[in-house]
Design a protein around this motif. Structure first.
Motif, PDB file in Angstrom:
ATOM      1  N   ILE A   7      16.294 -14.086 102.625  1.00 17.02           N
ATOM      2  CA  ILE A   7      16.796 -12.941 103.381  1.00 17.02           C
ATOM      3  C   ILE A   7      17.389 -13.350 104.736  1.00 17.02           C
ATOM      4  O   ILE A   7      18.000 -12.544 105.412  1.00 17.02           O
ATOM      5  CB  ILE A   7      15.694 -11.877 103.605  1.00 17.02           C
ATOM      6  N   MET A   8      17.213 -14.616 105.092  1.00 22.65           N
ATOM      7  CA  MET A   8      17.757 -15.086 106.368  1.00 22.65           C
ATOM      8  C   MET A   8      19.262 -15.320 106.240  1.00 22.65           C
ATOM      9  O   MET A   8      19.756 -15.707 105.184  1.00 22.65           O
ATOM     10  CB  MET A   8      17.071 -16.394 106.781  1.00 22.65           C
ATOM     11  N   GLU A   9      19.937 -15.077 107.317  1.00 24.25           N
ATOM     12  CA  GLU A   9      21.367 -15.324 107.355  1.00 24.25           C
ATOM     13  C   GLU A   9      21.622 -16.821 107.291  1.00 24.25           C
ATOM     14  O   GLU A   9      20.889 -17.615 107.874  1.00 24.25           O
ATOM     15  CB  GLU A   9      21.925 -14.782 108.684  1.00 24.25           C
ATOM     16  N   GLU A  10      22.645 -17.236 106.595  1.00 20.53           N
ATOM     17  CA  GLU A  10      22.961 -18.647 106.494  1.00 20.53           C
ATOM     18  C   GLU A  10      23.341 -19.190 107.873  1.00 20.53           C
ATOM     19  O   GLU A  10      24.056 -18.550 108.639  1.00 20.53           O
ATOM     20  CB  GLU A  10      24.119 -18.862 105.518  1.00 20.53           C
ATOM     21  N   ASP A  11      22.814 -20.365 108.191  1.00 22.75           N
ATOM     22  CA  ASP A  11      23.074 -20.993 109.479  1.00 22.75           C
ATOM     23  C   ASP A  11      23.349 -22.477 109.228  1.00 22.75           C
ATOM     24  O   ASP A  11      22.459 -23.215 108.831  1.00 22.75           O
ATOM     25  CB  ASP A  11      21.862 -20.819 110.389  1.00 22.75           C
ATOM     26  N   PRO A  12      24.565 -22.931 109.455  1.00 19.94           N
ATOM     27  CA  PRO A  12      24.891 -24.332 109.166  1.00 19.94           C
ATOM     28  C   PRO A  12      24.122 -25.310 110.058  1.00 19.94           C
ATOM     29  O   PRO A  12      24.048 -26.499 109.756  1.00 19.94           O
ATOM     30  CB  PRO A  12      26.389 -24.410 109.434  1.00 19.94           C
ATOM     31  N   PHE A  13      23.537 -24.838 111.150  1.00 19.86           N
ATOM     32  CA  PHE A  13      22.805 -25.717 112.054  1.00 19.86           C
ATOM     33  C   PHE A  13      21.312 -25.772 111.725  1.00 19.86           C
ATOM     34  O   PHE A  13      20.574 -26.540 112.315  1.00 19.86           O
ATOM     35  CB  PHE A  13      22.999 -25.263 113.508  1.00 19.86           C
ATOM     36  N   ARG A  14      20.856 -24.943 110.788  1.00 22.58           N
ATOM     37  CA  ARG A  14      19.455 -24.943 110.378  1.00 22.58           C
ATOM     38  C   ARG A  14      19.319 -25.869 109.176  1.00 22.58           C
ATOM     39  O   ARG A  14      19.514 -25.469 108.029  1.00 22.58           O
ATOM     40  CB  ARG A  14      18.982 -23.534 110.018  1.00 22.58           C
ATOM     41  N   THR A  15      18.979 -27.113 109.454  1.00 22.71           N
ATOM     42  CA  THR A  15      18.833 -28.113 108.394  1.00 22.71           C
ATOM     43  C   THR A  15      17.624 -28.988 108.688  1.00 22.71           C
ATOM     44  O   THR A  15      17.109 -28.995 109.805  1.00 22.71           O
ATOM     45  CB  THR A  15      20.076 -29.030 108.317  1.00 22.71           C
ATOM     46  N   LEU A  16      17.196 -29.709 107.687  1.00 18.69           N
ATOM     47  CA  LEU A  16      16.135 -30.683 107.890  1.00 18.69           C
ATOM     48  C   LEU A  16      16.743 -31.943 108.495  1.00 18.69           C
ATOM     49  O   LEU A  16      17.899 -32.275 108.215  1.00 18.69           O
ATOM     50  CB  LEU A  16      15.469 -31.015 106.558  1.00 18.69           C
ATOM     51  N   PRO A  17      15.999 -32.654 109.334  1.00 19.87           N
ATOM     52  CA  PRO A  17      16.559 -33.867 109.934  1.00 19.87           C
ATOM     53  C   PRO A  17      16.808 -34.947 108.887  1.00 19.87           C
ATOM     54  O   PRO A  17      16.108 -35.029 107.880  1.00 19.87           O
ATOM     55  CB  PRO A  17      15.480 -34.304 110.926  1.00 19.87           C
ATOM     56  N   ASP A  18      17.802 -35.747 109.152  1.00 14.99           N
ATOM     57  CA  ASP A  18      18.130 -36.869 108.284  1.00 14.99           C
ATOM     58  C   ASP A  18      16.951 -37.845 108.300  1.00 14.99           C
ATOM     59  O   ASP A  18      16.444 -38.184 109.380  1.00 14.99           O
ATOM     60  CB  ASP A  18      19.385 -37.567 108.807  1.00 14.99           C
ATOM     61  N   PRO A  19      16.480 -38.310 107.125  1.00 15.47           N
ATOM     62  CA  PRO A  19      15.342 -39.226 107.073  1.00 15.47           C
ATOM     63  C   PRO A  19      15.514 -40.488 107.922  1.00 15.47           C
ATOM     64  O   PRO A  19      14.536 -41.087 108.337  1.00 15.47           O
ATOM     65  CB  PRO A  19      15.220 -39.578 105.592  1.00 15.47           C
ATOM     66  N   LYS A  20      16.746 -40.870 108.231  1.00 16.64           N
ATOM     67  CA  LYS A  20      16.956 -42.078 109.050  1.00 16.64           C
ATOM     68  C   LYS A  20      16.329 -41.921 110.445  1.00 16.64           C
ATOM     69  O   LYS A  20      16.009 -42.895 111.102  1.00 16.64           O
ATOM     70  CB  LYS A  20      18.437 -42.415 109.174  1.00 16.64           C
ATOM     71  N   TYR A  21      16.134 -40.678 110.888  1.00 18.78           N
ATOM     72  CA  TYR A  21      15.582 -40.446 112.216  1.00 18.78           C
ATOM     73  C   TYR A  21      14.071 -40.642 112.285  1.00 18.78           C
ATOM     74  O   TYR A  21      13.509 -40.693 113.361  1.00 18.78           O
ATOM     75  CB  TYR A  21      15.944 -39.050 112.727  1.00 18.78           C
ATOM     76  N   TYR A  22      13.415 -40.719 111.144  1.00 14.04           N
ATOM     77  CA  TYR A  22      11.979 -40.970 111.183  1.00 14.04           C
ATOM     78  C   TYR A  22      11.567 -42.130 110.294  1.00 14.04           C
ATOM     79  O   TYR A  22      10.408 -42.291 109.962  1.00 14.04           O
ATOM     80  CB  TYR A  22      11.165 -39.698 110.887  1.00 14.04           C
ATOM     81  N   GLU A  23      12.513 -42.998 109.976  1.00 10.45           N
ATOM     82  CA  GLU A  23      12.182 -44.227 109.264  1.00 10.45           C
ATOM     83  C   GLU A  23      11.290 -45.077 110.160  1.00 10.45           C
ATOM     84  O   GLU A  23      11.515 -45.170 111.370  1.00 10.45           O
ATOM     85  CB  GLU A  23      13.450 -45.021 108.930  1.00 10.45           C
ATOM     86  N   GLY A  24      10.272 -45.653 109.595  1.00  6.28           N
ATOM     87  CA  GLY A  24       9.380 -46.519 110.353  1.00  6.28           C
ATOM     88  C   GLY A  24       8.481 -45.780 111.325  1.00  6.28           C
ATOM     89  O   GLY A  24       7.935 -46.380 112.240  1.00  6.28           O
ATOM     90  N   ILE A  25       8.320 -44.478 111.113  1.00  3.09           N
ATOM     91  CA  ILE A  25       7.461 -43.689 112.000  1.00  3.09           C
ATOM     92  C   ILE A  25       6.052 -44.286 112.000  1.00  3.09           C
ATOM     93  O   ILE A  25       5.541 -44.707 110.978  1.00  3.09           O
ATOM     94  CB  ILE A  25       7.451 -42.205 111.571  1.00  3.09           C
ATOM     95  N   SER A  26       5.460 -44.356 113.149  1.00  2.00           N
ATOM     96  CA  SER A  26       4.138 -44.952 113.286  1.00  2.00           C
ATOM     97  C   SER A  26       3.087 -44.097 112.587  1.00  2.00           C
ATOM     98  O   SER A  26       3.099 -42.878 112.671  1.00  2.00           O
ATOM     99  CB  SER A  26       3.781 -45.075 114.764  1.00  2.00           C
TER     100      SER A  26
END
Length: 100
Positions: A7-26
């Motif tokens: 029911i939410m309006e589509e928002d092109p900026f509402r996305t999950l972060p790219d996995p490259k940003y948390y590769e090797g997370i501690s």
């Protein structure tokens, strides 16, 4: 939850972060939890609040009209898992002694 998302309006900026940003997370244990937390009794909590109250009265001397003190604690675990692979287990312990 998926139904709510429909029911939410589509928002092109509402996305999950790219996995490259948390590769090797501690995954290091930051030791933020007190292993003895489970042994904390109501009597211990009362004594902590009473101690804070007594110190306030001692430090304030004759200037003190009244003092209240309280103890609050909370322990919880939270698991966050996303559809693009991020997985985080959070364990938290919150404890405060508050003079009022």
């Amino acid at each position: 939850m998926v139904d709510n998302a429909k029911i939410m309006e589509e928002d092109p900026f509402r996305t999950l972060p790219d996995p490259k940003y948390y590769e090797g997370i501690s995954t290091a244990d930051l030791q933020l939890n007190d292993p003895d937390y489970g042994q904390l009794t109501p009597e211990n909590r009362h004594m902590m609040a009473k101690t804070v109250e007594e110190i306030c009265l001692q430090k304030g001397g004759n200037k003190v009209i009244s003092v209240e003190a309280g103890e609050y604690d909370e322990s919880y675990e939270e698991l966050v898992k996303t559809s693009n692979g991020l997985k985080v287990l959070l364990k938290a312990l919150i404890s405060r002694q508050v003079p009022q």
